[in-house]
Design a protein around this motif. Structure first.
Motif, PDB file in Angstrom:
ATOM      1  N   VAL B  14       0.837  -1.194   0.000  1.00 15.84           N
ATOM      2  CA  VAL B  14       0.000   0.000   0.000  1.00 15.84           C
ATOM      3  C   VAL B  14       0.880   1.255   0.000  1.00 15.84           C
ATOM      4  O   VAL B  14       1.772   1.384   0.843  1.00 15.84           O
ATOM      5  CB  VAL B  14      -0.922   0.034   1.245  1.00 15.84           C
ATOM      6  N   VAL B  15       0.641   2.140  -0.945  1.00 20.15           N
ATOM      7  CA  VAL B  15       1.358   3.419  -0.974  1.00 20.15           C
ATOM      8  C   VAL B  15       0.574   4.438  -0.150  1.00 20.15           C
ATOM      9  O   VAL B  15      -0.622   4.621  -0.366  1.00 20.15           O
ATOM     10  CB  VAL B  15       1.505   3.925  -2.429  1.00 20.15           C
ATOM     11  N   LEU B  16       1.220   5.066   0.823  1.00 19.08           N
ATOM     12  CA  LEU B  16       0.558   6.091   1.642  1.00 19.08           C
ATOM     13  C   LEU B  16       1.194   7.455   1.388  1.00 19.08           C
ATOM     14  O   LEU B  16       2.419   7.583   1.406  1.00 19.08           O
ATOM     15  CB  LEU B  16       0.684   5.764   3.134  1.00 19.08           C
ATOM     16  N   ALA B  17       0.363   8.451   1.160  1.00 20.49           N
ATOM     17  CA  ALA B  17       0.909   9.771   0.844  1.00 20.49           C
ATOM     18  C   ALA B  17      -0.054  10.873   1.234  1.00 20.49           C
ATOM     19  O   ALA B  17      -1.248  10.646   1.415  1.00 20.49           O
ATOM     20  CB  ALA B  17       1.182   9.856  -0.661  1.00 20.49           C
ATOM     21  N   LYS B  18       0.504  12.054   1.362  1.00 14.89           N
ATOM     22  CA  LYS B  18      -0.298  13.270   1.420  1.00 14.89           C
ATOM     23  C   LYS B  18       0.078  14.119   0.216  1.00 14.89           C
ATOM     24  O   LYS B  18       1.259  14.231  -0.119  1.00 14.89           O
ATOM     25  CB  LYS B  18      -0.003  14.059   2.704  1.00 14.89           C
ATOM     26  N   LEU B  19      -0.925  14.698  -0.423  1.00 19.19           N
ATOM     27  CA  LEU B  19      -0.673  15.515  -1.605  1.00 19.19           C
ATOM     28  C   LEU B  19      -0.637  16.988  -1.216  1.00 19.19           C
ATOM     29  O   LEU B  19      -1.387  17.406  -0.341  1.00 19.19           O
ATOM     30  CB  LEU B  19      -1.778  15.295  -2.642  1.00 19.19           C
ATOM     31  N   GLY B  20       0.227  17.740  -1.865  1.00 19.19           N
ATOM     32  CA  GLY B  20       0.212  19.190  -1.676  1.00 19.19           C
ATOM     33  C   GLY B  20       0.906  19.636  -0.400  1.00 19.19           C
ATOM     34  O   GLY B  20       1.748  18.936   0.140  1.00 19.19           O
ATOM     35  N   PHE B  21       0.499  20.818   0.088  1.00 18.24           N
ATOM     36  CA  PHE B  21       1.216  21.473   1.188  1.00 18.24           C
ATOM     37  C   PHE B  21       0.890  20.919   2.575  1.00 18.24           C
ATOM     38  O   PHE B  21       1.695  20.990   3.484  1.00 18.24           O
ATOM     39  CB  PHE B  21       0.851  22.962   1.221  1.00 18.24           C
ATOM     40  N   ASP B  22      -0.328  20.415   2.732  1.00 17.37           N
ATOM     41  CA  ASP B  22      -0.846  20.050   4.051  1.00 17.37           C
ATOM     42  C   ASP B  22       0.127  19.178   4.839  1.00 17.37           C
ATOM     43  O   ASP B  22       0.550  18.128   4.378  1.00 17.37           O
ATOM     44  CB  ASP B  22      -2.183  19.336   3.833  1.00 17.37           C
ATOM     45  N   ALA B  38      -0.985  -5.060  10.622  1.00 24.04           N
ATOM     46  CA  ALA B  38      -1.922  -6.024  10.029  1.00 24.04           C
ATOM     47  C   ALA B  38      -1.216  -6.835   8.937  1.00 24.04           C
ATOM     48  O   ALA B  38      -1.849  -7.547   8.175  1.00 24.04           O
ATOM     49  CB  ALA B  38      -3.127  -5.285   9.449  1.00 24.04           C
ATOM     50  N   GLY B  39       0.104  -6.702   8.849  1.00 27.37           N
ATOM     51  CA  GLY B  39       0.872  -7.525   7.919  1.00 27.37           C
ATOM     52  C   GLY B  39       1.057  -6.939   6.531  1.00 27.37           C
ATOM     53  O   GLY B  39       1.531  -7.627   5.626  1.00 27.37           O
ATOM     54  N   CYS B  40       0.699  -5.678   6.332  1.00 25.13           N
ATOM     55  CA  CYS B  40       0.865  -5.064   5.006  1.00 25.13           C
ATOM     56  C   CYS B  40       2.273  -4.474   4.861  1.00 25.13           C
ATOM     57  O   CYS B  40       2.919  -4.153   5.846  1.00 25.13           O
ATOM     58  CB  CYS B  40      -0.130  -3.933   4.797  1.00 25.13           C
ATOM     59  N   GLU B  41       2.708  -4.339   3.620  1.00 28.12           N
ATOM     60  CA  GLU B  41       3.925  -3.585   3.335  1.00 28.12           C
ATOM     61  C   GLU B  41       3.517  -2.186   2.901  1.00 28.12           C
ATOM     62  O   GLU B  41       2.846  -2.011   1.882  1.00 28.12           O
ATOM     63  CB  GLU B  41       4.753  -4.292   2.258  1.00 28.12           C
ATOM     64  N   VAL B  42       3.907  -1.220   3.693  1.00 28.88           N
ATOM     65  CA  VAL B  42       3.510   0.159   3.448  1.00 28.88           C
ATOM     66  C   VAL B  42       4.667   0.883   2.756  1.00 28.88           C
ATOM     67  O   VAL B  42       5.776   0.925   3.297  1.00 28.88           O
ATOM     68  CB  VAL B  42       3.179   0.870   4.769  1.00 28.88           C
ATOM     69  N   ILE B  43       4.433   1.409   1.584  1.00 29.86           N
ATOM     70  CA  ILE B  43       5.440   2.266   0.952  1.00 29.86           C
ATOM     71  C   ILE B  43       5.066   3.678   1.358  1.00 29.86           C
ATOM     72  O   ILE B  43       4.095   4.254   0.869  1.00 29.86           O
ATOM     73  CB  ILE B  43       5.475   2.088  -0.570  1.00 29.86           C
ATOM     74  N   TYR B  44       5.820   4.206   2.312  1.00 31.04           N
ATOM     75  CA  TYR B  44       5.440   5.461   2.953  1.00 31.04           C
ATOM     76  C   TYR B  44       6.094   6.633   2.223  1.00 31.04           C
ATOM     77  O   TYR B  44       7.309   6.786   2.239  1.00 31.04           O
ATOM     78  CB  TYR B  44       5.864   5.447   4.420  1.00 31.04           C
TER      79      TYR B  44
END
Lengths: 326, 139, 554
Positions: B14-22, B38-44
């Motif tokens: 799962v790719v996790l991101a915030k877009l923009g300035f926030d 929960a056993g996921c691979e998070v691409i942070y």
């Protein structure tokens, strides 16, 4: 994904044609292992363009990722087409992982191909997954392939040591030289980097490393690696020293080529991969025997004291070998 | 002999991101840990990502889902942009949005192709369930 | 008085009570009746020494606290164009206000212009948009900057906004020496919590010390840093972490300023703090009291301050935005009231109360009014403002104060170890290895798990959930026309200015930045005067300083 429906040959074809999405998909196949990965290996072996493999390792917080980003930018600027495998540990408890190295690689490296790899718990997994991933990237035209690992833990050190050129990164003022020595990083280094060289303790660290390298001359390690490892001072934030590091890597590659050592290192990598594949197969085989009636019988006999553990092991191995023939 | 098929299903990526300035990343960080546990691979990817970069990362990482965290009005423009950019690249990767999303905005986001919307304080089960079912319902 | 019998000497030096009475006598009482609702008269202070106003100020920084003057009820607001905010400022001043609080929109806070691609949807939304000096002129048009106190909440690009403010004042004939106010300018907490950073930590600190040097020499009425724990807490820290990280950041600024040659008593009296007031009532009160005691001791004993003003921890408090629930939003009014009460019992100098509907969007006018009324109830109805430090001497409150101090000291020890005896170096190292970020994330995660499991009750969220009447159809949204207007305004300014002057001003700034001992503030003022945009100035400095990307540490 759209490509879930495609068969492996189609994806291979697209990847060889330069489609990044297909390369990403093949990396998942290689990483997962199993029958599809075996087919992938068969399809790609022999297509190797023999990319230069660069391992970069060092303690957490040494600025490795920014350094790798800068290095890929320097490589790209010189006309190369670099890719990065960023290896991070999985949680031993849940198997999950948070892979965050690419944030800093992306910001300094621009449009470089980066793949994050979790160590995943299974035995010897990385020892198969990383060579598999290298094979995919190599066949699809990436060169050099940079493997970034945290320099703690035997698995990570082994991965870095598999490279053609292994770069060990240390930080001033953190006792890194001593730590690196303890972790066995000194033995695997072809090039040392003192990062954050603008810090006042950088010179002291360089001297520490020089002294340790003096010792490696005595222990014969230097002769084994082929030369005394140079020490490059960098500031990954500003980019100072990155061109010099890139030049050292290129020089090391030429040195290896001149002495046939690059083929030797590749052979060692292949051998390690085969070893891991064999170990994996034996592991699966014996696990199947344990679950079979013969395995259960052997365990029952062991529990009742009729046989000893060594005898039980022989039975399991014999059963496994027999099942291969059937 | 060919190796037997791998016994376990591979972890979700799962790719996790915030877009923009926030810069409000508290929720994104909590979700990263929930998914890891929960056993996921998070691409942070964290803060200040562009839509185009997220698409490139999804391709390179062969990700199963994208999670976006939104804490200001941007969700109505940025989340649909994210979905569209993925589709334009030929990816049907599901996009899950979490954060402070007023109820009135939920339906427009669904219309725009957002697979699931998680409110603030969603439980671990809710987060993991939302991601898994978004992935499972992707053809 | 009995005291005179006990005491044989005229000197009050070693009699804290006599000293306190002398000090208290000089403080005038505000115009109110200090009796209970049942007409029982109450004294200014109860309990033992050290009294309020006495080192180490655990009980308050003033001898009579709110008996003389209530805290400042500061309500922070602002959105739209500079002209919109100017209209509100003018209105405020007409009603006798003297303090102007300025909030900036997200692009301005991040040092980017309104025409940046990410600015879409953000221009003028959470505060006013400032791209150039022209916007600053609009913001303060018709206002005598020599006669007001301006508070500006901005960090990464603080010096640029400051440069524009000074330029704006001087165009109108107001010397910088006369300017009074505060700029937040607390960059360290950006790396640790709020994440509105631009440059890496060390160059950012250079900019902070540049402004410290500049204001110390030329702007005696200006408060150049407001050291803020608020955002650390909002990011999920515990009370003790908020306390420790904030004060440690304060020590880091002190060490950085002393390292560039400023004597501690020359700048420390102009430092101030900003804390969060969360829901655990006594923990918060203990935190505020511990903050004053720790700051006083460290300033005196470690940094050698001799001016009492350097030792007094003055702080602003805001209720915990993160505690507001989207579910049953009206019950937030009760949360805010209790948090406000904790801030007041903790002895804050000023207070902002959140509006109950802020969990979902910007507050509506009605919600903002209720928030202000909440403070007025605490001030005028509850009687808590009649006595200085009314909880002092309570065994639980005193224990909690000590406990907060102990926990903070453990964190200081860790930073000192990381920095080899220097809090400043320890803080850099901790930012580098993600210590703050990961300890805050740990706390946030633990809290979230406790809520998820139901062990920690959040009313309306995991218990007592009936009656959610949420209706967010009427949320305040900003008119997109603001963005159009602002972009056109920026384009117009760029067209009318002299590009050659801009280029030269930016070159000068880059040259100043590249020379570590040169103060960048004068060149920044000149760049503002040349009508360089905020984004252009930031880009020029990024060329020298680089851009910060945080490590992914969990």
């Amino acid at each position: 994904m759209t490509q879930r429906g495609l068969d492996l040959d189609d994806i291979v074809e697209r990847a060889l044609g330069g489609q990044r999405r297909a390369v990403g998909r093949l990396l998942s196949v290689a990483e997962r292992g199993g029958a599809e990965a075996d087919r992938l290996t068969a399809a790609l072996h022999g297509r190797s363009a023999r990319a230069h493999i660069v391992g970069i390792t060092g303690p957490p917080g040494s600025g490795k990722s920014t350094l790798v980003g800068r290095l890929t930018a320097a490589a790209a600027a010189s006309g190369a087409n670099p890719a990065v495998l960023a290896v991070d540990p999985s949680s031993p408890l849940t198997g999950g992982a948070i892979l965050g190295d690419r944030i800093r690689i992306d910001r300094t490296g621009g449009d470089v191909f980066v793949r994050s790899i979790a160590t995943r718990g299974h035995a010897g997994g990385l020892a198969v997954a990383v060579p598999g991933a290298i094979r995919v990237l190599d066949a699809t035209g990436f060169d050099p392939i940079i493997i970034e690992t945290v320099g703690v833990g035997q698995v990570e050190v082994d991965i870095a040591a598999m490279a053609d050129t292994t770069v060990v990164v240390a930080n001033p003022g953190t006792g890194d030289a001593v730590q690196a020595n303890k972790a066995g990083l000194l033995e695997i280094a072809d090039i040392f980097v003192v990062n954050k060289a603008d810090l006042p303790e950088a010179e002291a660290l360089r001297l520490d490393l020089e002294r340790m390298l003096d010792l490696s001359h005595v222990t014969g390690h230097e002769a084994y690696r082929g030369r005394r490892a140079p020490i490059v001072l960098t500031e990954s934030l500003s980019g100072t020293g990155i061109d010099e590091l890139w030049t050292e890597i290129i020089d090391h590659r030429s040195l290896l080529d001149a002495s046939n050592a690059r083929q030797l290192r590749q052979l060692l990598r292949l051998r390690a991969e085969v070893e891991a594949l064999v170990a994996g197969r034996i592991h699966r085989l014996t696990r199947a025997v344990f679950d079979s009636s013969a395995g259960e019988r052997a365990l029952a006999d062991l529990a009742s004291g009729r046989i000893d553990p060594v005898a039980a092991a022989e039975i399991i191995l014999d059963e496994g070998t027999a099942s291969l023939g059937s | 002999m060919s190796g037997p098929p791998s016994s376990e299903t591979p972890p979700l990526r799962v790719v996790l991101a915030k877009l923009g300035f926030d810069g409000h990343d508290r929720g994104l960080r909590v979700v990263a840990r929930l998914l890891r546990d929960a056993g996921c691979e998070v691409i942070y990817l964290g803060l200040r990502q562009s839509v185009d970069n997220v698409v490139a990362v999804v391709e390179q990482e062969d990700a199963d889902a994208v999670g976006l965290s939104m804490h200001n009005a941007g969700h109505l423009t940025l989340a649909p942009k994210m979905v569209q950019a993925l589709r334009d690249a030929g990816l049907d990767t599901p996009v899950v949005v979490g954060g402070i999303i007023p109820d009135v905005d939920v339906e427009p986001l669904r219309q725009a192709g957002v697979a699931a919307i998680l409110g603030p304080g969603a439980s671990a089960e809710e987060v993991v369930h939302a991601v898994r079912s978004a992935v499972d319902s992707t053809p | 008085m009995v005291l005179e019998v006990i005491h044989v000497t005229d000197s009050h030096d070693d009699d804290p009570r006599a000293r306190w009475e002398q000090e208290a006598a000089t403080a005038t009482e505000r115009d109110a009746d200090f009796v209970t609702m049942s007409d029982v008269p109450v004294e200014v202070v109860y309990g033992d020494a050290p009294y309020p106003g006495q080192y180490p100020y655990t009980r308050g920084i003033y001898p009579t606290m709110y008996r003389s003057r209530l805290w400042t009820m500061r309500m922070f607001a602002g959105f739209g164009t500079a002209e919109d905010t100017n209209a509100r400022f003018t209105e405020l001043l007409r009603h006798g206000g003297t303090g102007l609080s300025t909030a900036f929109d997200m692009p301005t806070l991040m040092g980017r212009d309104s025409d940046h691609e990410w600015s879409e949807g953000e221009v003028g939304r959470a505060g006013v948009a400032i791209d150039t000096l022209a916007d600053m002129r609009d913001l303060f048009a018709g206002i005598d900057l020599g006669g007001v106190s301006t508070s500006m909440t901005i960090n990464g690009p603080a010096n640029i906004i400051m440069g524009m403010y000074i330029a704006c004042a001087e165009e109108n004939g107001v010397l910088r020496q006369r300017l009074g106010g505060t700029i937040q300018n607390d960059v360290l907490k950006e790396y640790q919590a709020q994440k509105e950073y631009i440059f890496p930590p060390r160059p950012s600190m250079r900019l902070v010390t540049d402004l410290l040097r500049f204001t110390t020499a030329e702007m005696p009425r200006w408060h150049p840093i407001s050291i803020s724990g608020y955002h650390i807490r909002e990011a999920g820290s515990t009370a003790a972490q908020e306390l420790a990280f904030t004060l440690a950041n304060g020590f880091a600024y002190v060490e950085a300023a002393m390292a560039v040659g400023l004597p501690v008593d020359d700048f420390a009296p102009r430092l101030s703090f900003f804390f969060n007031s969360h829901s655990d009532f006594f923990e918060e009160i203990g935190k505020f009291r511990a903050a004053r005691r720790i700051w006083a001791r460290w300033m005196k004993e470690r940094y050698g301050a001799t001016d009492e003003r350097s030792m007094k921890c003055r702080f602003h408090t805001q209720t915990a935005g993160v505690s507001l629930t989207a579910q049953q939003p009206e019950i937030n009014i009760a949360r805010v009231a209790l948090q406000a009460l904790a801030g007041v019992l903790g002895g804050t100098q000023s207070l902002h109360t959140d509006a109950y509907d802020e969990a979902l969007a910007l507050p509506t006018e009605e919600a903002a009014r209720i928030a202000l009324r909440t403070q007025q109830i605490v001030a005028h109805e509850t009687g808590v403002a009649s006595v200085a430090d009314p909880l002092g001497g309570s065994p639980y409150v005193e224990w909690m104060t000590d406990e907060m101090e102990r926990r903070a000291e453990a964190i200081f020890d860790h930073l000192l170890e990381l920095g080899d005896g220097s809090i400043l170096e320890g803080t850099y190292a901790a930012i580098d290895n993600g210590y703050h970020v990961s300890s805050i994330a740990d706390s946030a995660y633990r809290f979230q798990q406790a809520v998820n499991s139901g062990r920690r009750v959040v009313v309306g969220v995991n218990r007592f959930t009936d009656g959610d009447t949420r209706d967010d159809a009427n949320l305040l949204r900003i008119d997109p026309a603001v963005e159009d207007y602002q972009r056109k305004r920026l384009a117009q300014v760029k067209q009318q200015r002299n590009d050659e002057m801009v280029r030269r001003a930016l070159d000068d700034l880059v040259a100043a930045a590249a020379e570590p001992t040169t103060n960048t503030v004068p060149a920044t003022i000149n760049a503002a005067k040349a009508m360089a945009t905020e984004g252009e100035i930031v880009a020029a400095l990024e060329g020298v300083f680089g851009t910060y990307v945080e490590p992914a540490v969990f």
